[in-house]
Write a protein that holds these residues in place. Sequence first.
Motif, short mmCIF file in Angstrom:
data_model
loop_
_atom_site.label_atom_id
_atom_site.label_comp_id
_atom_site.label_asym_id
_atom_site.label_seq_id
_atom_site.Cartn_x
_atom_site.Cartn_y
_atom_site.Cartn_z
N VAL A 98 0.83 -1.05 0.01
CA VAL A 98 0.06 0.05 0.15
C VAL A 98 0.86 1.30 0.05
CG1 VAL A 98 -1.66 0.93 1.29
CG2 VAL A 98 -1.73 -1.16 1.32
N THR A 99 0.54 2.19 -0.82
CA THR A 99 1.58 3.51 -0.96
C THR A 99 0.98 4.49 0.13
OG1 THR A 99 0.02 4.44 -2.31
CG2 THR A 99 1.81 3.13 -3.35
N ARG A 100 1.59 5.47 0.41
CA ARG A 100 1.28 6.42 1.30
C ARG A 100 -0.06 7.30 0.99
NH1 ARG A 100 4.60 8.57 5.34
NH2 ARG A 100 4.52 10.58 4.60
N ALA A 101 0.05 7.42 -0.51
CA ALA A 101 -1.18 8.07 -0.96
C ALA A 101 -2.43 7.21 -0.97
CB ALA A 101 -0.80 8.43 -2.49
N GLN A 102 -2.48 6.16 -1.29
CA GLN A 102 -3.40 5.03 -0.89
C GLN A 102 -4.03 5.19 0.51
OE1 GLN A 102 -1.57 1.64 -2.56
NE2 GLN A 102 -2.74 1.66 -4.54
N PHE A 103 -3.00 4.85 1.37
CA PHE A 103 -3.28 4.75 2.74
C PHE A 103 -3.96 6.12 3.35
CE2 PHE A 103 -2.68 4.29 7.28
CZ PHE A 103 -3.28 3.05 7.42
N ALA A 104 -3.64 7.32 2.58
CA ALA A 104 -4.16 8.50 3.20
C ALA A 104 -5.71 8.51 2.78
CB ALA A 104 -3.53 9.77 2.46
N ASP A 138 5.91 17.63 -3.30
CA ASP A 138 5.94 16.52 -4.45
C ASP A 138 4.63 16.08 -4.78
OD1 ASP A 138 5.64 15.42 -1.73
OD2 ASP A 138 6.76 13.86 -2.28
N VAL A 139 3.52 17.02 -4.01
CA VAL A 139 2.19 16.55 -4.39
C VAL A 139 1.51 17.56 -5.18
CG1 VAL A 139 -0.05 15.62 -3.53
CG2 VAL A 139 1.94 14.93 -2.49
N LYS A 140 1.39 17.52 -6.57
CA LYS A 140 0.85 18.60 -7.20
C LYS A 140 -0.82 18.62 -6.90
CE LYS A 140 3.66 18.50 -11.19
NZ LYS A 140 4.93 18.73 -11.34
N HIS A 141 -1.48 19.77 -7.16
CA HIS A 141 -3.10 19.79 -6.70
C HIS A 141 -3.67 19.09 -7.59
CE1 HIS A 141 -2.58 22.55 -10.21
NE2 HIS A 141 -3.95 22.53 -10.15
N THR A 142 -3.09 18.55 -8.87
CA THR A 142 -3.83 17.58 -9.77
C THR A 142 -3.77 16.33 -9.53
OG1 THR A 142 -1.94 17.82 -11.25
CG2 THR A 142 -3.86 19.29 -11.65
N PRO A 152 4.34 10.51 -1.77
CA PRO A 152 2.97 9.60 -1.95
C PRO A 152 3.15 8.33 -2.70
CG PRO A 152 3.08 11.26 -3.80
CD PRO A 152 4.25 11.58 -2.68
N ASP A 153 4.00 7.89 -3.33
CA ASP A 153 4.19 6.79 -3.98
C ASP A 153 5.10 5.64 -3.40
OD1 ASP A 153 2.33 7.32 -6.27
OD2 ASP A 153 4.20 8.57 -7.10
N ASN A 154 5.60 6.02 -2.34
CA ASN A 154 6.45 5.42 -1.43
C ASN A 154 5.35 4.34 -0.60
OD1 ASN A 154 8.60 6.64 -2.05
ND2 ASN A 154 9.33 6.83 0.02
N THR A 155 6.04 3.06 -0.61
CA THR A 155 5.32 2.12 0.17
C THR A 155 5.18 2.85 1.67
OG1 THR A 155 6.09 0.19 -1.35
CG2 THR A 155 5.19 -0.27 0.84
N ILE A 156 3.83 2.65 2.32
CA ILE A 156 3.80 2.86 3.45
C ILE A 156 4.32 1.73 4.63
CG2 ILE A 156 1.50 1.93 3.91
CD1 ILE A 156 0.81 4.43 5.78
N LEU A 157 5.19 2.43 5.49
CA LEU A 157 5.81 1.42 6.33
C LEU A 157 4.73 1.14 7.75
CD1 LEU A 157 9.35 2.99 6.78
CD2 LEU A 157 8.51 1.08 5.58
N TYR A 158 4.71 -0.10 8.08
CA TYR A 158 3.72 -0.36 9.19
C TYR A 158 3.71 0.58 10.28
CZ TYR A 158 1.99 -3.17 13.14
OH TYR A 158 1.12 -3.51 14.10
N GLU A 159 4.90 1.02 10.61
CA GLU A 159 4.90 2.13 11.92
C GLU A 159 4.24 3.36 11.45
OE1 GLU A 159 7.52 0.61 10.60
OE2 GLU A 159 8.69 -0.29 11.94
N GLY A 185 -3.84 16.19 11.14
CA GLY A 185 -2.51 15.67 11.97
C GLY A 185 -2.73 14.04 11.90
N TRP A 186 -3.19 13.39 11.00
CA TRP A 186 -3.08 12.09 10.97
C TRP A 186 -1.67 11.44 10.27
CZ3 TRP A 186 -8.43 11.45 8.14
CH2 TRP A 186 -9.21 11.90 9.17
N PHE A 187 -1.42 12.33 9.30
CA PHE A 187 -0.16 11.99 8.62
C PHE A 187 0.65 13.21 8.67
CE2 PHE A 187 -1.07 8.46 5.53
CZ PHE A 187 0.01 7.93 5.45
N LEU A 188 1.82 13.00 8.60
CA LEU A 188 2.96 13.71 8.32
C LEU A 188 3.84 13.68 7.33
CD1 LEU A 188 4.22 13.93 12.01
CD2 LEU A 188 2.45 15.35 11.00
N GLY A 189 4.44 14.85 6.67
CA GLY A 189 5.40 14.87 5.70
C GLY A 189 6.86 14.41 6.34
N TYR A 190 7.53 14.58 5.11
CA TYR A 190 9.28 14.61 5.79
C TYR A 190 9.62 15.87 5.57
CZ TYR A 190 8.52 9.80 4.43
OH TYR A 190 8.09 8.51 4.45
#
Length: 133
Positions: free
Chosen positions: A53-59, A80-84, A110-117, A98-103
């Motif tokens: 699952v990617t970070r975008a999919q999980f969001a 790295d996330v365009k409005h489109t 967004p296309d990185n695989t989300i880590l369990y943590e 506040g559920w998700f933070l960036g780097y």
Amino acid sequence: MMGGRAVVRGVTGVREGRGAAATAETGVAESVVGRVGIMVGDEDGNRNLDDSVTRAQFAKMLTVAAGESQSTTGYAPFRDVKHTYWAAGYIKLASDSGWFLGYMDGTFRPDNTILYEEGATAILRMLGYSEDD
């Protein structure tokens, strides 16, 4: 594991070696997440539950599971996330909530695989838990 860290995968692992009851339980879970729109699948309707699952999919999953609507603003909170981008609204809402933070470099990746943590932390934040709990 990916790079020594666990990654979030689909829900099919519940079925493996757990018998008919686990298979039925998983079937119900798959039906519910599809029916309420948490996981709708690809263009062919396949949920690809064995895929990472990617970070975008999980969001998107978090936002829909929380009963929120996708933000419709044209603003993207990460460079790295365009409005489109297909998930820009979900990412913005998950970030604003506040559920998700960036780097630290201002990206979301967004296309990185989300880590369990990351996934567990985002779910706990969505449920109202904080670092103090």
